[in-house]
Scaffold this motif. Sequence first.
Motif: not given
Length: 484
Positions: A103-128
Amino acid sequence: MANVIIMEYQLKKLVSHYRKALQIKPDNVAVYDKIAELYYEQGELDKTLEVCQEALQIQPDLVSVPKVLNKMLQTLGFEGEEITAFQNLLQTKLDFESFQMLLSCSETMKTTADAKTWKDAFVLGYNLKQKKQWDEAIAAYMKAIEIEPSLSFSYLTLNYIINYCFSPEPKHLERIIASYHQLIQGRLTSYYAYVVLGDILTKQGKVVEAILAYKSAIDRTIYLNQKITTKYINSPKIDDVSFLIIGMGKAGTSSLYYYLYQHPQIIPATDKELHFFNKNFDLGVDWYLAHFPPLPVGGGFLTGEATPWYLGSYEVEKKVFQLFPQIKLIAILRNPVDRAISQYYMNVKLMKEHRSLEVAMTSEVEILKDIADPTQVIEKYWQTEKGYLWSGLYVYFLEKWMTVFPREQFLILRSEDLSSQTDKTMKQVYNFLEITDYSLSGYPKVNSGSYSKTNNELRKKLSDFFQPHNQKLEDYLGMKFNWE
């Protein structure tokens, strides 16, 4: 919540029906497809993944089960090459660390509000999490849970952050737990959701409420467990722990525990490692027992846990004997040179070690080489060292344990045998636990690491250091380890 229970009951009946068909014909493609579809339709995504992995390991070119997987991954926000990469991972070993790296290889959202899918939110959490922005990471994983509450990955990482990386202030914990309650209430969540709830409540000092949460996790595990029979349900129960894997860390305890809880007579604890006897003893035995399924009297079922640092922890053996004097104890021992190097690289990965391998090992050799009783190292030792070599001085720890427990309550295994002669070694374990033999279709290595080869000069220095201690171990136990 009532509707959730009804769905679970119906699901269990249908899955049980199809599982019986698999007993007759284990490679029936259509049955795996049916089971995976059932779990997917009911939102049990963890179970969907398990069935897909089971099918792919039996028949790697299976066509129908990955169709279910494709639908699931698309729903979660995966696309294109990510789906292919995930399927390849599933065919080998769906390990949590590899999954996060994927997942860390995927593009990430900048904020939690931007996350529309489970993957978006999880990848954002991983990067943070990688940036140690703990508050923001927790918020991202909470968003992942909100989007998809039935996947355990979000709960696992959230729990890791709260337990091992970051201690939120009491007011922040209150806010987290209030949001968490809202997210999981009346929804088809992973059983691990209640484990996380129990851990958060424990951190708040709300032990009674934590116990109820752990018991909810156990109830859900039992309710959908295919091992559970009418005999189990109708038998009177007792609270007991059958066995402990007491050591040693980085020697194969994760793999051993994984193989064990595949056995039809063994029901696992809420977590592999509970750290009760070395860190949480003051929480009381009721807190500890809440992590285990109640066992039928004479029903043949067993349960236990594996906290590999129990072996070397101060006076743990006395605490265990105080509560469970008849318990069976398993210690798996690895060549202490290999074990030390593996622990070093694990700490490097966790960013707990910044010295070179040679500096770290040489420093510890110099401190330990002249100590008569290595179990009595002075406090100054722990200010600079990580216990890489100290943890491999097995004989001194076993001597302490065997002054409390009789030798016949121990099974001592070589890690190398578990790796190279797995089926034979597991039969030893089953015989020791007095349960029937059981073979798995495969024995994946769990929580294993990889690193570059150590230079011969350093390896010889470490081997020379351990040689007299290894000889003492062989003499004490009356068994050969043949470590070089």
